[in-house]
Design a protein around this motif. Structure first.
Motif, PDB file in Angstrom:
ATOM      1  N   ASP A 122       0.824  -1.214   0.000  1.00 48.26           N
ATOM      2  CA  ASP A 122       0.000   0.000   0.000  1.00 48.26           C
ATOM      3  C   ASP A 122       0.857   1.262   0.000  1.00 48.26           C
ATOM      4  O   ASP A 122       0.397   2.318  -0.400  1.00 48.26           O
ATOM      5  N   ARG A 123       2.095   1.122   0.507  1.00 46.23           N
ATOM      6  CA  ARG A 123       3.016   2.260   0.572  1.00 46.23           C
ATOM      7  C   ARG A 123       4.378   1.801   0.056  1.00 46.23           C
ATOM      8  O   ARG A 123       4.839   0.712   0.381  1.00 46.23           O
ATOM      9  N   ASP A 129      -2.539  -4.736 -13.420  1.00 41.80           N
ATOM     10  CA  ASP A 129      -3.675  -3.876 -13.729  1.00 41.80           C
ATOM     11  C   ASP A 129      -4.433  -4.552 -14.864  1.00 41.80           C
ATOM     12  O   ASP A 129      -3.952  -4.592 -16.005  1.00 41.80           O
ATOM     13  N   SER A 171      12.036   3.623  -5.815  1.00 38.61           N
ATOM     14  CA  SER A 171      11.145   4.272  -6.788  1.00 38.61           C
ATOM     15  C   SER A 171      11.411   3.781  -8.203  1.00 38.61           C
ATOM     16  O   SER A 171      10.487   3.482  -8.960  1.00 38.61           O
ATOM     17  N   CYS A 182       6.431  -1.478 -13.302  1.00 41.52           N
ATOM     18  CA  CYS A 182       5.237  -0.973 -14.005  1.00 41.52           C
ATOM     19  C   CYS A 182       5.467  -1.004 -15.511  1.00 41.52           C
ATOM     20  O   CYS A 182       4.607  -1.465 -16.272  1.00 41.52           O
ATOM     21  N   ASP A 194       3.433   5.675 -13.163  1.00 42.88           N
ATOM     22  CA  ASP A 194       2.663   5.974 -11.953  1.00 42.88           C
ATOM     23  C   ASP A 194       1.447   5.057 -11.808  1.00 42.88           C
ATOM     24  O   ASP A 194       0.438   5.431 -11.217  1.00 42.88           O
ATOM     25  N   MET A 252       0.778   2.623  -9.881  1.00 45.36           N
ATOM     26  CA  MET A 252       0.327   2.373  -8.510  1.00 45.36           C
ATOM     27  C   MET A 252      -0.633   3.475  -8.075  1.00 45.36           C
ATOM     28  O   MET A 252      -1.687   3.195  -7.498  1.00 45.36           O
ATOM     29  N   ALA A 253      -0.310   4.721  -8.376  1.00 45.58           N
ATOM     30  CA  ALA A 253      -1.175   5.853  -8.013  1.00 45.58           C
ATOM     31  C   ALA A 253      -2.496   5.805  -8.787  1.00 45.58           C
ATOM     32  O   ALA A 253      -3.497   6.337  -8.330  1.00 45.58           O
ATOM     33  N   ARG A 254      -2.488   5.138  -9.934  1.00 45.75           N
ATOM     34  CA  ARG A 254      -3.686   5.037 -10.766  1.00 45.75           C
ATOM     35  C   ARG A 254      -4.527   3.800 -10.434  1.00 45.75           C
ATOM     36  O   ARG A 254      -5.471   3.484 -11.145  1.00 45.75           O
ATOM     37  N   GLY A 255      -4.135   3.057  -9.405  1.00 49.90           N
ATOM     38  CA  GLY A 255      -4.953   1.935  -8.952  1.00 49.90           C
ATOM     39  C   GLY A 255      -4.437   0.548  -9.283  1.00 49.90           C
ATOM     40  O   GLY A 255      -5.078  -0.452  -8.964  1.00 49.90           O
TER      41      GLY A 255
END
Length: 190
Positions: A115-116, A131, A151, A158, A166, A168-171
């Motif tokens: 989650d982090r 995804d 990072s 990804c 990004d 992860m930030a997009r779900g």
């Protein structure tokens, strides 16, 4: 959370490395994969694994299974044969390449949801980013070999999935897993 199976001892690692090499040779000779008459009990546990093949320290094939679907001995035998002939990034291995080939096995623990980013430990965790139908995986040793920070490791995973950096930030779902990594040259730190 599942209890992780015990780490493999040296003798179990040697059995798996020998099985992987014999499986590669059997595949190249169009013979059935070898079977162990009496494998150590620990190797009968269902567990995910990846087999990576290197020539002159360069990746030559890598195939694995994250989700346990068979015993460790079956998974390693199948993945070794597939790494030699079915990794779409490389042409099938040729028998003339066997003398310079090095086999590395990564035995995976069950992945956990991240989650982090702070939950990811370089050199300890591999990553899986999913995804929809897109999925990318990088083993724990890749970040260290490439000199990446956390990072960059996440971004590269990804991108391997064909997702934006990004994701992860997009779900996208990010999971981490630990692995016991060892090779014909000896154990690796993971």
């Amino acid at each position: 959370m599942h209890d992780a199976p015990p780490r493999l001892i040296d003798e179990e690692q040697r059995v798996l490395l020998d099985l992987a090499r014999r499986s590669i040779i059997a595949r190249l000779e169009s013979r059935p994969l070898p079977r162990l008459a009496e494998p150590p009990r620990r190797l009968l546990v269902e567990q995910g694994a990846f087999v990576s093949l290197h020539r002159r320290r360069t990746l030559r094939g890598c195939v694995g299974m994250v989700t346990p679907a068979a015993s460790l001995v079956e998974t390693v035998a199948r993945c070794a044969a597939a790494a030699a002939t079915e990794d779409p990034r490389f042409p099938p291995l040729q028998p003339t390449e066997l003398p310079g080939l090095s086999v590395e096995i990564s035995v995976l623990e069950i992945p956990f949801r991240v989650d982090r980013v702070s939950q990811i430990v370089l050199g300890t965790h591999g990553l899986v980013v999913t995804d929809g139908a897109r999925r990318g995986l990088l083993l724990p040793q890749v970040a260290i070999e490439q000199g990446w920070d956390v990072s960059t490791f996440l971004v590269e995973t990804c991108m391997k999935a064909g997702l934006p950096p990004d994701a992860m930030a997009r779900g996208a779902i990010v999971e981490a897993f630990s692995a016991q990594v060892f090779s014909e040259g000896g154990p690796r730190s993971s």
